[in-house]
Write a protein that holds these residues in place. Structure first.
Motif, PDB file in Angstrom:
ATOM      1  N   THR A  10     -33.450 -15.504  72.329  1.00  0.00           N
ATOM      2  CA  THR A  10     -34.843 -15.910  72.524  1.00  0.00           C
ATOM      3  C   THR A  10     -35.705 -15.552  71.325  1.00  0.00           C
ATOM      4  OG1 THR A  10     -35.312 -13.805  73.613  1.00  0.00           O
ATOM      5  CG2 THR A  10     -34.705 -15.670  75.028  1.00  0.00           C
ATOM      6  N   GLY A  11     -35.092 -15.071  70.243  1.00  0.00           N
ATOM      7  CA  GLY A  11     -35.839 -14.547  69.108  1.00  0.00           C
ATOM      8  C   GLY A  11     -36.290 -15.607  68.136  1.00  0.00           C
ATOM      9  N   PRO A  12     -36.856 -15.177  67.008  1.00  0.00           N
ATOM     10  CA  PRO A  12     -37.412 -16.101  66.018  1.00  0.00           C
ATOM     11  C   PRO A  12     -36.404 -17.103  65.476  1.00  0.00           C
ATOM     12  CG  PRO A  12     -38.150 -13.863  65.586  1.00  0.00           C
ATOM     13  CD  PRO A  12     -37.122 -13.779  66.662  1.00  0.00           C
ATOM     14  N   ILE A  13     -35.116 -16.696  65.353  1.00  0.00           N
ATOM     15  CA  ILE A  13     -34.147 -17.618  64.788  1.00  0.00           C
ATOM     16  C   ILE A  13     -33.948 -18.827  65.686  1.00  0.00           C
ATOM     17  CG2 ILE A  13     -31.665 -17.900  64.353  1.00  0.00           C
ATOM     18  CD1 ILE A  13     -33.256 -16.833  62.019  1.00  0.00           C
ATOM     19  N   ASN A  14     -33.984 -18.620  66.995  1.00  0.00           N
ATOM     20  CA  ASN A  14     -33.842 -19.772  67.878  1.00  0.00           C
ATOM     21  C   ASN A  14     -35.080 -20.669  67.830  1.00  0.00           C
ATOM     22  OD1 ASN A  14     -31.196 -19.404  69.097  1.00  0.00           O
ATOM     23  ND2 ASN A  14     -32.068 -17.489  69.838  1.00  0.00           N
ATOM     24  N   GLU A  15     -36.255 -20.086  67.639  1.00  0.00           N
ATOM     25  CA  GLU A  15     -37.448 -20.899  67.433  1.00  0.00           C
ATOM     26  C   GLU A  15     -37.333 -21.672  66.117  1.00  0.00           C
ATOM     27  OE1 GLU A  15     -40.808 -18.316  67.615  1.00  0.00           O
ATOM     28  OE2 GLU A  15     -40.171 -17.389  69.503  1.00  0.00           O
ATOM     29  N   LEU A  16     -36.792 -21.013  65.084  1.00  0.00           N
ATOM     30  CA  LEU A  16     -36.582 -21.676  63.800  1.00  0.00           C
ATOM     31  C   LEU A  16     -35.571 -22.809  63.943  1.00  0.00           C
ATOM     32  CD1 LEU A  16     -36.954 -21.782  60.694  1.00  0.00           C
ATOM     33  CD2 LEU A  16     -35.116 -20.088  60.537  1.00  0.00           C
ATOM     34  N   GLU A  17     -34.481 -22.543  64.669  1.00  0.00           N
ATOM     35  CA  GLU A  17     -33.478 -23.584  64.898  1.00  0.00           C
ATOM     36  C   GLU A  17     -34.105 -24.792  65.582  1.00  0.00           C
ATOM     37  OE1 GLU A  17     -29.896 -24.067  68.029  1.00  0.00           O
ATOM     38  OE2 GLU A  17     -29.624 -22.404  66.614  1.00  0.00           O
ATOM     39  N   GLN A  18     -34.925 -24.535  66.601  1.00  0.00           N
ATOM     40  CA  GLN A  18     -35.568 -25.638  67.310  1.00  0.00           C
ATOM     41  C   GLN A  18     -36.487 -26.426  66.393  1.00  0.00           C
ATOM     42  OE1 GLN A  18     -34.998 -26.310  70.860  1.00  0.00           O
ATOM     43  NE2 GLN A  18     -35.673 -28.232  69.906  1.00  0.00           N
ATOM     44  N   ARG A  19     -37.253 -25.704  65.543  1.00  0.00           N
ATOM     45  CA  ARG A  19     -38.179 -26.377  64.625  1.00  0.00           C
ATOM     46  C   ARG A  19     -37.421 -27.228  63.610  1.00  0.00           C
ATOM     47  NH1 ARG A  19     -43.447 -24.982  63.186  1.00  0.00           N
ATOM     48  NH2 ARG A  19     -43.492 -24.096  65.270  1.00  0.00           N
ATOM     49  N   SER A  45     -21.609 -21.994  46.154  1.00  0.00           N
ATOM     50  CA  SER A  45     -21.456 -21.428  47.498  1.00  0.00           C
ATOM     51  C   SER A  45     -22.600 -20.457  47.722  1.00  0.00           C
ATOM     52  CB  SER A  45     -20.106 -20.721  47.660  1.00  0.00           C
ATOM     53  OG  SER A  45     -20.018 -19.585  46.817  1.00  0.00           O
ATOM     54  N   VAL A  46     -22.992 -20.295  48.980  1.00  0.00           N
ATOM     55  CA  VAL A  46     -24.132 -19.447  49.325  1.00  0.00           C
ATOM     56  C   VAL A  46     -23.724 -18.513  50.466  1.00  0.00           C
ATOM     57  CG1 VAL A  46     -26.515 -19.387  50.148  1.00  0.00           C
ATOM     58  CG2 VAL A  46     -25.767 -21.239  48.629  1.00  0.00           C
ATOM     59  N   ASP A  47     -23.878 -17.209  50.228  1.00  0.00           N
ATOM     60  CA  ASP A  47     -23.665 -16.201  51.273  1.00  0.00           C
ATOM     61  C   ASP A  47     -24.942 -16.073  52.094  1.00  0.00           C
ATOM     62  OD1 ASP A  47     -21.370 -15.883  49.810  1.00  0.00           O
ATOM     63  OD2 ASP A  47     -21.658 -13.767  49.361  1.00  0.00           O
ATOM     64  N   ILE A  48     -24.808 -16.175  53.405  1.00  0.00           N
ATOM     65  CA  ILE A  48     -25.961 -16.170  54.307  1.00  0.00           C
ATOM     66  C   ILE A  48     -25.802 -15.032  55.312  1.00  0.00           C
ATOM     67  CG2 ILE A  48     -27.165 -17.487  56.103  1.00  0.00           C
ATOM     68  CD1 ILE A  48     -26.343 -20.030  54.639  1.00  0.00           C
ATOM     69  N   ARG A  49     -26.911 -14.412  55.657  1.00  0.00           N
ATOM     70  CA  ARG A  49     -26.902 -13.374  56.697  1.00  0.00           C
ATOM     71  C   ARG A  49     -27.818 -13.803  57.844  1.00  0.00           C
ATOM     72  NH1 ARG A  49     -23.543  -8.646  55.479  1.00  0.00           N
ATOM     73  NH2 ARG A  49     -25.117  -7.263  56.352  1.00  0.00           N
ATOM     74  N   ASN A  50     -27.323 -13.661  59.045  1.00  0.00           N
ATOM     75  CA  ASN A  50     -28.065 -14.036  60.248  1.00  0.00           C
ATOM     76  C   ASN A  50     -28.333 -12.779  61.059  1.00  0.00           C
ATOM     77  OD1 ASN A  50     -29.121 -15.113  62.579  1.00  0.00           O
ATOM     78  ND2 ASN A  50     -27.562 -16.693  62.800  1.00  0.00           N
ATOM     79  N   ALA A  51     -29.582 -12.306  61.025  1.00  0.00           N
ATOM     80  CA  ALA A  51     -29.948 -11.083  61.735  1.00  0.00           C
ATOM     81  C   ALA A  51     -30.419 -11.343  63.160  1.00  0.00           C
ATOM     82  CB  ALA A  51     -31.049 -10.353  60.966  1.00  0.00           C
ATOM     83  N   LEU A  55     -32.856 -15.460  59.032  1.00  0.00           N
ATOM     84  CA  LEU A  55     -31.684 -16.121  58.475  1.00  0.00           C
ATOM     85  C   LEU A  55     -31.981 -16.407  57.007  1.00  0.00           C
ATOM     86  CD1 LEU A  55     -28.916 -17.622  59.132  1.00  0.00           C
ATOM     87  CD2 LEU A  55     -30.311 -19.682  59.274  1.00  0.00           C
ATOM     88  N   ALA A  56     -31.203 -15.826  56.087  1.00  0.00           N
ATOM     89  CA  ALA A  56     -31.544 -15.973  54.676  1.00  0.00           C
ATOM     90  C   ALA A  56     -30.309 -15.827  53.804  1.00  0.00           C
ATOM     91  CB  ALA A  56     -32.596 -14.939  54.268  1.00  0.00           C
ATOM     92  N   PRO A  57     -30.339 -16.437  52.615  1.00  0.00           N
ATOM     93  CA  PRO A  57     -29.248 -16.258  51.663  1.00  0.00           C
ATOM     94  C   PRO A  57     -29.365 -14.903  50.978  1.00  0.00           C
ATOM     95  CG  PRO A  57     -30.943 -17.624  50.686  1.00  0.00           C
ATOM     96  CD  PRO A  57     -31.383 -17.340  52.097  1.00  0.00           C
ATOM     97  N   VAL A  58     -28.231 -14.326  50.631  1.00  0.00           N
ATOM     98  CA  VAL A  58     -28.244 -13.069  49.880  1.00  0.00           C
ATOM     99  C   VAL A  58     -27.553 -13.212  48.525  1.00  0.00           C
ATOM    100  CG1 VAL A  58     -28.440 -11.597  51.910  1.00  0.00           C
ATOM    101  CG2 VAL A  58     -26.176 -12.260  51.103  1.00  0.00           C
ATOM    102  N   ASP A  59     -26.856 -14.321  48.305  1.00  0.00           N
ATOM    103  CA  ASP A  59     -26.223 -14.548  47.007  1.00  0.00           C
ATOM    104  C   ASP A  59     -25.891 -16.022  46.864  1.00  0.00           C
ATOM    105  OD1 ASP A  59     -25.353 -13.809  44.504  1.00  0.00           O
ATOM    106  OD2 ASP A  59     -23.408 -13.047  45.162  1.00  0.00           O
ATOM    107  N   THR A  60     -26.030 -16.538  45.640  1.00  0.00           N
ATOM    108  CA  THR A  60     -25.687 -17.933  45.337  1.00  0.00           C
ATOM    109  C   THR A  60     -24.771 -17.947  44.130  1.00  0.00           C
ATOM    110  OG1 THR A  60     -27.831 -18.702  46.173  1.00  0.00           O
ATOM    111  CG2 THR A  60     -26.617 -20.206  44.747  1.00  0.00           C
ATOM    112  N   ASN A  61     -23.578 -18.471  44.314  1.00  0.00           N
ATOM    113  CA  ASN A  61     -22.549 -18.464  43.277  1.00  0.00           C
ATOM    114  C   ASN A  61     -22.387 -19.870  42.716  1.00  0.00           C
ATOM    115  OD1 ASN A  61     -20.362 -18.018  41.632  1.00  0.00           O
ATOM    116  ND2 ASN A  61     -18.973 -17.360  43.265  1.00  0.00           N
TER     117      ASN A  61
END
Length: 432
Positions: A10-19, A45-51, A55-61
């Motif tokens: 029910t957190g912000p990421i699900n609101e972001l997903e819906q948007r 390639s992009v490393d992503i972290r989902n808290a 939800l954000a990238p932490v490295d781009t190779n």
């Protein structure tokens, strides 16, 4: 196998997903217009972290390996994207020379990645051979791989202005070496040959802080279009230059910038009612492979950091000493495969998402770097039914929607990389 979030759905990421799902036509149009103005990196390639709350990238190779971790259903997407990329750069292309990393002959896992790249570009209609610039490769050397395949490494031949192999003159050269130790002279001053990616995409030029400055610019405009807080998809950071850990110089900069960043994160956590303890990650401003990473959760950690950091952050990949560091907002990962912590890695060719995998580590925590010995790789579940998002699904209930959201964030990072490459292009600097 699809990992599940252990945080509440029910957190912000699900609101972001819906948007994002609701705004899919506007999102795709936004990207389309951006790619009319900017050239995407050839591959990345992009490393992503989902808290769960972010939800954000932490490295781009920009020289991604690990292509062998992609599943078979992803291969047609990669081949089609490779065709589109090659047609755009050199429609008459016939021969492609693939340059791997040096001194990796004993690393069959890495060579399986090279074998997969050869396979992709052959299926895209190119004659592909692997040319090594490693001085140890003096004759054609075939290396058997654990999957039953093999890779033939051949010593490159440099003429006055071209690079090739014996009886093989390529029009396109694809580099799979991130150039952490610098640009080899053998790759410079090529005549009428396309070098992909360009030399200034290497870590001898790139800075993570420059990339995330570009990413911040991209996410501000994207978030304004979407009507969201950019922080939900953007890791905050600070940067320190001229740091010498061995001689304890420049550490005041590290201390003040770490304290400042932790304060900014705490304020955001308070705004969103997040109960987790914030942390930052200190790492080399250039380089890859998880080398030179230290986690700081509060200023007490910094009291002991000076001695500890000499062991953890002395050099970056390629053996080069670290003098610039980025202090990046730490992002938890609340995704799991069984009981092991997982994070998604998204792969792209040209401007297309072609697949990815979960990096999984059974012996690391939710706030630790997973790109470490002991990691394993599980392909994302992009089977035939999961290629497209599913509008109308309840947030958090649809794997395709979650994967589509990964792809959006990864493409934002790829767009930031295109900004970054434009800003450091020596040809554009000469023209300006």
């Amino acid at each position: 196998m699809v990992p599940h979030l252990v945080t509440a759905l029910t957190g912000p990421i699900n609101e972001l997903e819906q948007r994002i799902i609701d705004s899919m036509p506007a999102t795709e149009r936004w990207f389309r217009l951006e790619w009319m103005e900017h050239t995407p990196p050839f591959y990345c390639s992009v490393d992503i972290r989902n808290a769960g709350f972010k939800l954000a990238p932490v490295d781009t190779n920009l020289y991604p390996d690990g292509w062998n971790n992609l599943s078979e259903p992803m291969l047609p997407l990669a081949v089609q994207a490779a065709m589109a990329a090659i047609e755009k750069i050199c429609p008459e292309a016939r021969n492609l020379l693939l340059i791997p990393e040096n001194h990796r002959q004993d690393n069959t896992f890495y060579l399986c990645n090279i074998e997969q790249l050869v396979r992709i570009f052959r299926m895209a209609g190119l004659n592909v051979r692997v040319g090594s610039i490693d001085p140890d490769i003096k004759a054609p050397t075939e290396i058997a791989l654990p999957n039953g395949g093999s890779v033939l490494l051949e010593p490159v031949i440099r003429s006055e202005r071209r690079l090739g192999l014996k009886d093989f003159d390529p029009c396109t050269i694809l580099v799979n070496n991130d150039l952490s130790s610098g640009a080899p002279g053998i790759l410079e001053d090529l005549h009428e040959q396309y070098l992909l990616p360009p030399l200034h995409a290497g870590w001898h030029v790139r800075l993570k802080s420059r990339h995330f400055a570009s990413y911040e610019e991209v996410t501000k405009r994207f978030s304004k279009m979407l009507g969201i807080d950019p922080w939900l998809i953007n890791p905050m950071y600070n940067q320190c230059g001229e740091v010498d850990f061995n001689n304890s110089t420049g550490l005041d900069c590290l201390r003040s910038n770490t304290d400042s960043l932790l304060g900014r994160i705490r304020r955001k956590y308070k705004e969103y009612g997040i109960q987790e303890k914030p942390f930052v990650v200190v790492k080399a401003d250039n380089g890859t492979s998880g080398i030179g990473i230290a986690t700081v959760r509060d200023m007490h950690d910094l009291d002991a950091l000076e001695e500890r950091v000499r062991k953890v952050v002395p050099v970056r990949q390629g053996g080069q000493p670290i003098s610039n560091v980025i202090i990046q907002e730490g992002i938890l990962t609340h995704e799991r495969i069984n009981d092991a912590v997982a994070e998604p890695v998204v792969y792209m060719l040209d401007r297309y998402v072609v697949g990815g995998f979960y990096r999984v580590h059974a012996h690391r925590g939710i706030d630790e770097n997973l790109n470490a010995p002991g990691a394993r790789y599980v392909p994302l579940a992009f089977d035939d039914s999961n290629l497209l998002p599913e509008p109308g699904k309840k947030p958090g209930a649809s794997a395709p929607n979650r994967f589509y959201m990964y792809g959006v964030v990864a493409r934002l990072a790829m767009l930031a990389a295109s900004y970054e490459l434009e800003a450091t292009d020596p040809l554009l600097e000469e023209l300006s």
